[in-house]
Structure formats: structure tokens, C-alpha cells
Design a protein around this motif. Structure first.
Motif, PDB file in Angstrom:
ATOM      1  N   PHE A  79       0.850  -1.186   0.000  1.00 32.36           N
ATOM      2  CA  PHE A  79       0.000   0.000   0.000  1.00 32.36           C
ATOM      3  C   PHE A  79       0.882   1.230   0.000  1.00 32.36           C
ATOM      4  O   PHE A  79       1.746   1.386   0.871  1.00 32.36           O
ATOM      5  CB  PHE A  79      -0.909  -0.022   1.223  1.00 32.36           C
ATOM      6  N   GLU A  80       0.665   2.108  -0.968  1.00 30.84           N
ATOM      7  CA  GLU A  80       1.518   3.282  -1.126  1.00 30.84           C
ATOM      8  C   GLU A  80       1.091   4.382  -0.162  1.00 30.84           C
ATOM      9  O   GLU A  80       0.156   5.128  -0.413  1.00 30.84           O
ATOM     10  CB  GLU A  80       1.465   3.780  -2.570  1.00 30.84           C
ATOM     11  N   ALA A  81       1.766   4.453   0.963  1.00 30.43           N
ATOM     12  CA  ALA A  81       1.479   5.474   1.976  1.00 30.43           C
ATOM     13  C   ALA A  81       2.667   5.552   2.909  1.00 30.43           C
ATOM     14  O   ALA A  81       3.588   4.728   2.840  1.00 30.43           O
ATOM     15  CB  ALA A  81       0.213   5.123   2.751  1.00 30.43           C
ATOM     16  N   ALA A  82       2.634   6.552   3.778  1.00 30.59           N
ATOM     17  CA  ALA A  82       3.671   6.636   4.801  1.00 30.59           C
ATOM     18  C   ALA A  82       3.632   5.365   5.648  1.00 30.59           C
ATOM     19  O   ALA A  82       2.594   4.708   5.750  1.00 30.59           O
ATOM     20  CB  ALA A  82       3.433   7.863   5.671  1.00 30.59           C
ATOM     21  N   PRO A  83       4.760   4.974   6.252  1.00 32.15           N
ATOM     22  CA  PRO A  83       4.773   3.753   7.069  1.00 32.15           C
ATOM     23  C   PRO A  83       3.655   3.770   8.106  1.00 32.15           C
ATOM     24  O   PRO A  83       3.427   4.779   8.774  1.00 32.15           O
ATOM     25  CB  PRO A  83       6.149   3.807   7.737  1.00 32.15           C
ATOM     26  N   LEU A  84       2.945   2.662   8.193  1.00 34.39           N
ATOM     27  CA  LEU A  84       1.833   2.582   9.129  1.00 34.39           C
ATOM     28  C   LEU A  84       2.333   2.279  10.538  1.00 34.39           C
ATOM     29  O   LEU A  84       3.515   2.075  10.771  1.00 34.39           O
ATOM     30  CB  LEU A  84       0.829   1.533   8.647  1.00 34.39           C
ATOM     31  N   TRP A  85       1.378   2.181  11.473  1.00 36.89           N
ATOM     32  CA  TRP A  85       1.716   2.241  12.885  1.00 36.89           C
ATOM     33  C   TRP A  85       2.252   0.933  13.463  1.00 36.89           C
ATOM     34  O   TRP A  85       2.614   0.880  14.625  1.00 36.89           O
ATOM     35  CB  TRP A  85       0.465   2.643  13.668  1.00 36.89           C
ATOM     36  N   ILE A  86       2.293  -0.130  12.662  1.00 31.23           N
ATOM     37  CA  ILE A  86       2.793  -1.389  13.219  1.00 31.23           C
ATOM     38  C   ILE A  86       4.158  -1.738  12.652  1.00 31.23           C
ATOM     39  O   ILE A  86       4.649  -2.842  12.837  1.00 31.23           O
ATOM     40  CB  ILE A  86       1.810  -2.551  12.952  1.00 31.23           C
ATOM     41  N   ALA A  87       4.769  -0.808  11.936  1.00 32.97           N
ATOM     42  CA  ALA A  87       6.036  -1.095  11.275  1.00 32.97           C
ATOM     43  C   ALA A  87       7.179  -0.306  11.907  1.00 32.97           C
ATOM     44  O   ALA A  87       6.976   0.639  12.661  1.00 32.97           O
ATOM     45  CB  ALA A  87       5.923  -0.755   9.791  1.00 32.97           C
ATOM     46  N   GLY A  88       8.377  -0.730  11.574  1.00 37.94           N
ATOM     47  CA  GLY A  88       9.565   0.013  11.979  1.00 37.94           C
ATOM     48  C   GLY A  88       9.708   0.169  13.475  1.00 37.94           C
ATOM     49  O   GLY A  88       9.616  -0.793  14.228  1.00 37.94           O
ATOM     50  N   LEU A 110      -8.228   6.904   5.589  1.00 39.56           N
ATOM     51  CA  LEU A 110      -7.155   5.964   5.283  1.00 39.56           C
ATOM     52  C   LEU A 110      -7.672   4.527   5.291  1.00 39.56           C
ATOM     53  O   LEU A 110      -7.283   3.712   4.446  1.00 39.56           O
ATOM     54  CB  LEU A 110      -6.014   6.123   6.287  1.00 39.56           C
ATOM     55  N   TYR A 111      -8.564   4.213   6.224  1.00 39.37           N
ATOM     56  CA  TYR A 111      -9.159   2.871   6.252  1.00 39.37           C
ATOM     57  C   TYR A 111      -9.888   2.586   4.949  1.00 39.37           C
ATOM     58  O   TYR A 111      -9.734   1.513   4.354  1.00 39.37           O
ATOM     59  CB  TYR A 111     -10.117   2.769   7.440  1.00 39.37           C
ATOM     60  N   ARG A 112     -10.640   3.545   4.447  1.00 39.20           N
ATOM     61  CA  ARG A 112     -11.368   3.347   3.195  1.00 39.20           C
ATOM     62  C   ARG A 112     -10.409   3.183   2.013  1.00 39.20           C
ATOM     63  O   ARG A 112     -10.655   2.385   1.098  1.00 39.20           O
ATOM     64  CB  ARG A 112     -12.333   4.507   2.944  1.00 39.20           C
ATOM     65  N   ARG A 113      -9.319   3.929   2.013  1.00 34.35           N
ATOM     66  CA  ARG A 113      -8.323   3.795   0.949  1.00 34.35           C
ATOM     67  C   ARG A 113      -7.658   2.428   1.017  1.00 34.35           C
ATOM     68  O   ARG A 113      -7.426   1.783  -0.026  1.00 34.35           O
ATOM     69  CB  ARG A 113      -7.275   4.894   1.066  1.00 34.35           C
ATOM     70  N   VAL A 114      -7.348   1.973   2.225  1.00 32.75           N
ATOM     71  CA  VAL A 114      -6.718   0.666   2.375  1.00 32.75           C
ATOM     72  C   VAL A 114      -7.663  -0.431   1.923  1.00 32.75           C
ATOM     73  O   VAL A 114      -7.268  -1.374   1.231  1.00 32.75           O
ATOM     74  CB  VAL A 114      -6.265   0.447   3.836  1.00 32.75           C
ATOM     75  N   TRP A 115      -8.952  -0.337   2.299  1.00 28.91           N
ATOM     76  CA  TRP A 115      -9.832  -1.433   1.898  1.00 28.91           C
ATOM     77  C   TRP A 115     -10.098  -1.415   0.395  1.00 28.91           C
ATOM     78  O   TRP A 115     -10.316  -2.477  -0.199  1.00 28.91           O
ATOM     79  CB  TRP A 115     -11.067  -1.516   2.768  1.00 28.91           C
ATOM     80  N   ALA A 116     -10.017  -0.255  -0.266  1.00 32.82           N
ATOM     81  CA  ALA A 116     -10.103  -0.225  -1.730  1.00 32.82           C
ATOM     82  C   ALA A 116      -8.907  -0.951  -2.347  1.00 32.82           C
ATOM     83  O   ALA A 116      -9.045  -1.693  -3.332  1.00 32.82           O
ATOM     84  CB  ALA A 116     -10.174   1.219  -2.232  1.00 32.82           C
ATOM     85  N   HIS A 117      -7.742  -0.762  -1.745  1.00 38.05           N
ATOM     86  CA  HIS A 117      -6.535  -1.464  -2.198  1.00 38.05           C
ATOM     87  C   HIS A 117      -6.683  -2.968  -1.951  1.00 38.05           C
ATOM     88  O   HIS A 117      -6.342  -3.790  -2.809  1.00 38.05           O
ATOM     89  CB  HIS A 117      -5.315  -0.910  -1.451  1.00 38.05           C
ATOM     90  N   SER A 118      -7.209  -3.334  -0.792  1.00 48.39           N
ATOM     91  CA  SER A 118      -7.450  -4.740  -0.483  1.00 48.39           C
ATOM     92  C   SER A 118      -8.427  -5.355  -1.477  1.00 48.39           C
ATOM     93  O   SER A 118      -8.238  -6.490  -1.940  1.00 48.39           O
ATOM     94  CB  SER A 118      -8.020  -4.890   0.938  1.00 48.39           C
ATOM     95  N   ASP A 119      -9.473  -4.610  -1.804  1.00 46.64           N
ATOM     96  CA  ASP A 119     -10.486  -5.114  -2.727  1.00 46.64           C
ATOM     97  C   ASP A 119      -9.883  -5.420  -4.092  1.00 46.64           C
ATOM     98  O   ASP A 119     -10.279  -6.385  -4.760  1.00 46.64           O
ATOM     99  CB  ASP A 119     -11.624  -4.112  -2.867  1.00 46.64           C
ATOM    100  N   GLU A 120      -8.950  -4.607  -4.516  1.00 44.86           N
ATOM    101  CA  GLU A 120      -8.302  -4.860  -5.803  1.00 44.86           C
ATOM    102  C   GLU A 120      -7.474  -6.147  -5.747  1.00 44.86           C
ATOM    103  O   GLU A 120      -7.466  -6.927  -6.706  1.00 44.86           O
ATOM    104  CB  GLU A 120      -7.421  -3.671  -6.193  1.00 44.86           C
ATOM    105  N   THR A 121      -6.810  -6.376  -4.616  1.00 46.37           N
ATOM    106  CA  THR A 121      -6.087  -7.642  -4.439  1.00 46.37           C
ATOM    107  C   THR A 121      -7.052  -8.816  -4.506  1.00 46.37           C
ATOM    108  O   THR A 121      -6.793  -9.824  -5.178  1.00 46.37           O
ATOM    109  CB  THR A 121      -5.352  -7.648  -3.082  1.00 46.37           C
ATOM    110  N   ILE A 122      -8.167  -8.689  -3.813  1.00 48.44           N
ATOM    111  CA  ILE A 122      -9.159  -9.768  -3.776  1.00 48.44           C
ATOM    112  C   ILE A 122      -9.736 -10.034  -5.158  1.00 48.44           C
ATOM    113  O   ILE A 122      -9.883 -11.185  -5.569  1.00 48.44           O
ATOM    114  CB  ILE A 122     -10.272  -9.415  -2.768  1.00 48.44           C
ATOM    115  N   ARG A 123     -10.031  -8.977  -5.900  1.00 45.47           N
ATOM    116  CA  ARG A 123     -10.618  -9.153  -7.231  1.00 45.47           C
ATOM    117  C   ARG A 123      -9.629  -9.751  -8.225  1.00 45.47           C
ATOM    118  O   ARG A 123     -10.009 -10.535  -9.102  1.00 45.47           O
ATOM    119  CB  ARG A 123     -11.131  -7.812  -7.758  1.00 45.47           C
ATOM    120  N   SER A 124      -8.365  -9.368  -8.099  1.00 43.95           N
ATOM    121  CA  SER A 124      -7.399  -9.724  -9.138  1.00 43.95           C
ATOM    122  C   SER A 124      -6.747 -11.092  -8.953  1.00 43.95           C
ATOM    123  O   SER A 124      -6.148 -11.610  -9.893  1.00 43.95           O
ATOM    124  CB  SER A 124      -6.305  -8.650  -9.215  1.00 43.95           C
ATOM    125  N   LEU A 125      -6.867 -11.679  -7.764  1.00 39.76           N
ATOM    126  CA  LEU A 125      -6.186 -12.942  -7.501  1.00 39.76           C
ATOM    127  C   LEU A 125      -7.185 -14.060  -7.231  1.00 39.76           C
ATOM    128  O   LEU A 125      -8.244 -13.821  -6.645  1.00 39.76           O
ATOM    129  CB  LEU A 125      -5.260 -12.807  -6.289  1.00 39.76           C
TER     130      LEU A 125
END
Length: 220
Positions: A79-88, A110-125
């Protein structure tokens, strides 16, 4: 169409239907979690209601980071964004509460943007597509397993949100369109709670606070 083609087509249709069902349940859990924030003040969406600090906006923040990892990096689609809160070098529990500088709109958006990204993963694989996670006993996982995990995690946190929201202002229900609860006003619910309390005290052999110290029978 020969028998082999018919079988392959049936298998493909079954896999498609299974993925659609899993996706539907994931979206239902997402919507339920966000609904628990509706109508609350900035303080109420953030304030901790348990000794471990559980709060509504923090739950949303947590599932945002989880989805970004599970449907992003796991399948080579970060996901193209600044590092999230569970990393680094994020401090412990940084993903479970919101600082004063982090707005509700920012986190929910941000949650809505992330789930749109997730949805694309789900649709494409396909469901049997494999990815890799960097922790746990299963380094290699399928999209099917990740979908099941994401549903379980989001629903678990939506259940946490159910309790927290009720503690905040008495709001309750499964989802906006279907509360899935008996109809009753505040007096009815108080009577129900009192009856549950009375049953618990009797089962434990504790006295009724309103009596002279002797256990009282359950009101029938």
C-alpha cells in the motif's frame, strides 16, 4: 462442451462464489465497525473504556494497518502510503489509539483507501494465490486463508466496538439497517439487566443488595 470443460467451469464458478461470499462478509464487518463511530464526539470516539485502553477510533486504526499488510505486502502489492503504525520503530500499541494530532477523518479516510486497495487484491487474484507473511507459523498463505483471517479479525474488533459504544452512550445493534436485538425501551432493558444480575447473584449464593442480606429467588 465436454465433461472435463464442464467440470472446470463448475469449479471456477464455485471458487468465484466462495470468494464473493467471503468478500461480502469482510465488507459487512468493515461497515459495522465504522458505524459504531457515527454520531459521537471527538472525545467519545477516542476515550479508553477498558483498563487496556480499548477505544473506538483505535480499533479502526488497528484494522487499517492489518489490512494494509495482509492484502498488500503479503501479495507483493504494498500500500503506497507513509509507514503505518505497526512497522519500523513504532511504539507498542501505537496502532490501537489515536493521538490528538490524528483526526478522525484522516484515520477513517485511510481505512477506506486501504480497503479499496485490499479489494483490488481480492478481485485480481484467485483464492489459491499464495503470498508470504513475515511472522507466525505460516510464512506462506493463500488469499483464501487471508480472507478468512481478515473477516475473523475485523468481526472480533467490531464486537469490541459493540461493547465500547454501549458503554459510551448506550448505542447498540449489529448494523445500521438491522439491530438484531429485541425491541424495548430503556426501562425494558434495565429490567432485563436487573434480572440477569439477580440470576448471577443467586447462582453465586450472594445476597440481594435490596434484601436484609439473604439470597432472594429469581423473579419469574
Amino acid at each position: 462442451m465436454d465433461v472435463a470443460d464442464a467440470v472446470r467451469r463448475l469449479v471456477d464458478m464455485t471458487a468465484f462464489d466462495a470468494k464473493a461470499d467471503l468478500h461480502l462478509y469482510l465488507q459487512d464487518a468493515r461497515d459495522a465497525l465504522l458505524w459504531k463511530l457515527d454520531g459521537l464526539s471527538e472525545y467519545d470516539v477516542r476515550r479508553p473504556l477498558t483498563p487496556s485502553g480499548t477505544n473506538l477510533l483505535g480499533l479502526v486504526k488497528h484494522v487499517t494497518a492489518a489490512e494494509a499488510v495482509y492484502f498488500g505486502e503479503t501479495f507483493g502489492r504494498p500500500f503506497e502510503a507513509a509507514p503505518l503504525w505497526i512497522a519500523g520503530r513504532a511504539e507498542p500499541n501505537a496502532d490501537l489509539w489515536a493521538t490528538a494530532q490524528e483526526s478522525r477523518e484522516e484515520i477513517v479516510g485511510l481505512y477506506r483507501r486501504v480497503w479499496a486497495h485490499s479489494d483490488e487484491t481480492i478481485r485480481s487474484l484467485p483464492l489459491d494465490a499464495t503470498g508470504r507473511v513475515g511472522w507466525g507459523r505460516r510464512a506462506e498463505v493463500t488469499l483464501h486463508r487471508i480472507l478468512v483471517h481478515a473477516i475473523a479479525e475485523t468481526d472480533r474488533h467490531a464486537g469490541h466496538a459493540d461493547i465500547v459504544r454501549e458503554l459510551v452512550d448506550g448505542g447498540r445493534g449489529l448494523r445500521a439497517q438491522d439491530g438484531n436485538l429485541p425491541e424495548g425501551d430503556d426501562a425494558w432493558w434495565k429490567g432485563h439487566r436487573d434480572r440477569v444480575e439477580q440470576a448471577a447473584r443467586e447462582a453465586a449464593g450472594l445476597p440481594d443488595p435490596a434484601s436484609d442480606g439473604r439470597p432472594s429467588p429469581i423473579a419469574r
